[in-house]
Write an enzyme that holds these catalytic residues in place. Structure first.
Site, PDB file in Angstrom:
ATOM      1  N   ASN A   9       1.025  -1.457   0.542  1.00 30.93           N
ATOM      2  CA  ASN A   9       0.242  -0.113  -0.001  1.00 30.93           C
ATOM      3  C   ASN A   9       1.132   1.018   0.139  1.00 30.93           C
ATOM      4  O   ASN A   9       1.802   1.758   1.214  1.00 30.93           O
ATOM      5  CB  ASN A   9      -0.967  -0.046   1.219  1.00 30.93           C
ATOM      6  CG  ASN A   9      -1.951   1.509   1.704  1.00 30.93           C
ATOM      7  OD1 ASN A   9      -2.044   1.932   0.472  1.00 30.93           O
ATOM      8  ND2 ASN A   9      -2.282   1.597   2.539  1.00 30.93           N
ATOM      9  N   TRP A  10       1.077   1.902  -1.180  1.00 26.76           N
ATOM     10  CA  TRP A  10       1.565   3.207  -1.337  1.00 26.76           C
ATOM     11  C   TRP A  10       1.166   4.355  -0.497  1.00 26.76           C
ATOM     12  O   TRP A  10       2.161   5.733  -0.137  1.00 26.76           O
ATOM     13  CB  TRP A  10       2.601   3.628  -2.518  1.00 26.76           C
ATOM     14  CG  TRP A  10       2.978   1.971  -3.558  1.00 26.76           C
ATOM     15  CD1 TRP A  10       2.417   0.944  -2.943  1.00 26.76           C
ATOM     16  CD2 TRP A  10       3.202   1.941  -4.669  1.00 26.76           C
ATOM     17  NE1 TRP A  10       3.587   0.124  -4.291  1.00 26.76           N
ATOM     18  CE2 TRP A  10       4.256   1.065  -5.417  1.00 26.76           C
ATOM     19  CE3 TRP A  10       3.412   3.054  -5.890  1.00 26.76           C
ATOM     20  CZ2 TRP A  10       4.876   0.182  -6.273  1.00 26.76           C
ATOM     21  CZ3 TRP A  10       3.938   2.572  -7.092  1.00 26.76           C
ATOM     22  CH2 TRP A  10       4.325   1.496  -7.567  1.00 26.76           C
ATOM     23  N   HIS A  98      -9.238   0.702   5.390  1.00 28.69           N
ATOM     24  CA  HIS A  98      -8.127   0.935   6.317  1.00 28.69           C
ATOM     25  C   HIS A  98      -8.635   2.074   7.144  1.00 28.69           C
ATOM     26  O   HIS A  98      -9.456   2.716   6.660  1.00 28.69           O
ATOM     27  CB  HIS A  98      -7.053   1.919   4.662  1.00 28.69           C
ATOM     28  CG  HIS A  98      -5.457   1.561   5.259  1.00 28.69           C
ATOM     29  ND1 HIS A  98      -5.227   2.305   6.260  1.00 28.69           N
ATOM     30  CD2 HIS A  98      -4.923   0.609   4.964  1.00 28.69           C
ATOM     31  CE1 HIS A  98      -4.315   2.471   6.666  1.00 28.69           C
ATOM     32  NE2 HIS A  98      -3.950   0.979   6.180  1.00 28.69           N
ATOM     33  N   GLU A 100      -7.035   4.636   8.190  1.00 25.94           N
ATOM     34  CA  GLU A 100      -6.998   5.666   7.739  1.00 25.94           C
ATOM     35  C   GLU A 100      -7.957   6.544   7.302  1.00 25.94           C
ATOM     36  O   GLU A 100      -8.312   7.213   7.069  1.00 25.94           O
ATOM     37  CB  GLU A 100      -5.788   5.985   6.961  1.00 25.94           C
ATOM     38  CG  GLU A 100      -4.052   5.582   7.360  1.00 25.94           C
ATOM     39  CD  GLU A 100      -3.245   5.503   6.978  1.00 25.94           C
ATOM     40  OE1 GLU A 100      -2.950   5.201   5.612  1.00 25.94           O
ATOM     41  OE2 GLU A 100      -1.972   4.834   7.682  1.00 25.94           O
ATOM     42  N   GLY A 237       3.009  -1.485   4.371  1.00 27.94           N
ATOM     43  CA  GLY A 237       3.604   0.396   4.374  1.00 27.94           C
ATOM     44  C   GLY A 237       4.193   0.610   4.461  1.00 27.94           C
ATOM     45  O   GLY A 237       5.097   0.707   2.317  1.00 27.94           O
ATOM     46  N   GLY A 238       5.094   0.868   5.169  1.00 31.48           N
ATOM     47  CA  GLY A 238       6.379   2.131   4.031  1.00 31.48           C
ATOM     48  C   GLY A 238       7.309   0.874   3.465  1.00 31.48           C
ATOM     49  O   GLY A 238       8.242   1.308   2.890  1.00 31.48           O
TER      50      GLY A 238
HETATM   51  C1  PEP Z   1      -0.486   0.650   6.240  1.00 32.94           C
HETATM   52  O1  PEP Z   1      -0.965   1.338   6.820  1.00 32.94           O
HETATM   53  O2  PEP Z   1      -1.591  -1.140   5.538  1.00 32.94           O
HETATM   54  C2  PEP Z   1       0.522  -0.708   7.256  1.00 32.94           C
HETATM   55  C3  PEP Z   1       0.551  -1.210   7.562  1.00 32.94           C
HETATM   56  O3  PEP Z   1       1.570  -0.149   7.232  1.00 32.94           O
HETATM   57  P1  PEP Z   1       3.185  -0.230   7.558  1.00 32.94           P
HETATM   58  O4  PEP Z   1       3.670  -1.043   6.808  1.00 32.94           O
HETATM   59  O5  PEP Z   1       3.808   1.725   7.790  1.00 32.94           O
HETATM   60  O6  PEP Z   1       2.747  -0.061   9.494  1.00 32.94           O
END
Ligand code: PEP
Length: 253
Positions: A9-10, A98, A100, A237-238
């Site tokens: 997930n960019w 998600h 967010e 994510g990151g």
């Molecule tokens: C995400 O937001 O879906 C996620 C898993 O982020 P991160 O890997 O950066 O914790």
């Protein structure tokens, strides 16, 4: 058959040029280094979907996801993107619910249900996210919290519709914080999710549903997390913004 999936997930990162470089690096690494047992998904921002999709189409292991979809079919919804639009540019998966989007865009359970229906009606696979905030875990209410999220959005789907759904468990306290759920915490929640799904849908569909873990997953912890019997992959994510890290996570299976 339950699929093993690693999805990146960019979020709201990368310019057009950067997005194309990232996907071509991932494409090359996946072709060279990854065997056919993992479904790799990238979810770039909306404006880059079509161009990124041209590269994923050339790779049997890679698929294209959107980060969101409108619950509406078409019409006067300024700024929204419909499921049929996504479908028409080659999108195969859609991230729905998600944390967010639940938090910053106030997406509630009914809205998420409509988004699930819209995506499924266009033949796309939703990646439905759930997960508790820290205060719910600290109060030992995390199972009830996640169970309610599943029930409130998924339980209205038919068995046939649910067959298409992938679930991602993403504890909010682990997202972007560097604090990962332990493999034991992930496994017990994934097993709970599968059990809840088996109460809402037929047992075989629940058994075959891929349940991904998300929350500070990285090349150092992915192997341990993915070794759990009910962890079928990750939503990243990151670490999905770095081709080397993302590919190493894929190779952790
Ligand atoms: C995400 O937001 O879906 C996620 C898993 O982020 P991160 O890997 O950066 O914790």
């Amino acid at each position: 058959m339950r699929k093993r999936i690693v999805a990146g997930n960019w979020k709201m990162n990368k310019t057009y040029e950067e997005a194309l470089s990232l996907v071509s690096e991932i494409d090359n690494m996946v072709k060279d280094e990854v065997n056919g047992e993992v479904t790799v998904i990238v979810a770039p921002p909306f404006p880059f979907l079509q161009s990124v999709g041209k590269l994923t189409q050339g790779n049997d292991l890679m698929y294209l996801a959107a980060q969101n979809v409108s619950e509406h079919e078409s019409g006067a919804y300024t700024g929204e993107v419909s499921a049929s639009m996504l479908k028409s540019v080659g999108v195969q998966y859609v991230i729905i619910g998600h944390s967010e989007r639940r938090m910053y865009h106030h997406e509630d359970a009914q809205t998420l249900y409509k988004k699930l229906k819209a995506a499924i009606a266009q033949g796309m696979t939703p990646i439905f996210c759930c997960g508790e905030p820290l205060e719910e875990r600290d109060a030992d209410r995390h199972f009830d919290y996640v169970g309610k999220q599943l029930h409130d959005s998924l339980s209205y789907l038919s068995n046939e519709e649910f067959d298409k759904v992938v679930v991602a468990y993403e504890p909010i306290w682990a997202i972007g914080t560097g604090r990962t759920a332990s493999s034991q915490q992930a496994q017990e929640m994934h097993a709970y999710i599968r059990e809840q799904l088996s109460r809402m849908f037929d047992a075989e569909a629940a058994f075959n549903c891929s349940i991904l873990y998300g929350g500070s997953c990285n090349p150092g912890n992915a192997r341990e997390l993915f070794s759990q019997p009910d962890v079928d992959g990750g939503l990243i994510g990151g670490a999905s913004l770095k081709s080397r890290d993302f590919t190493d996570i894929i190779k952790s299976f």
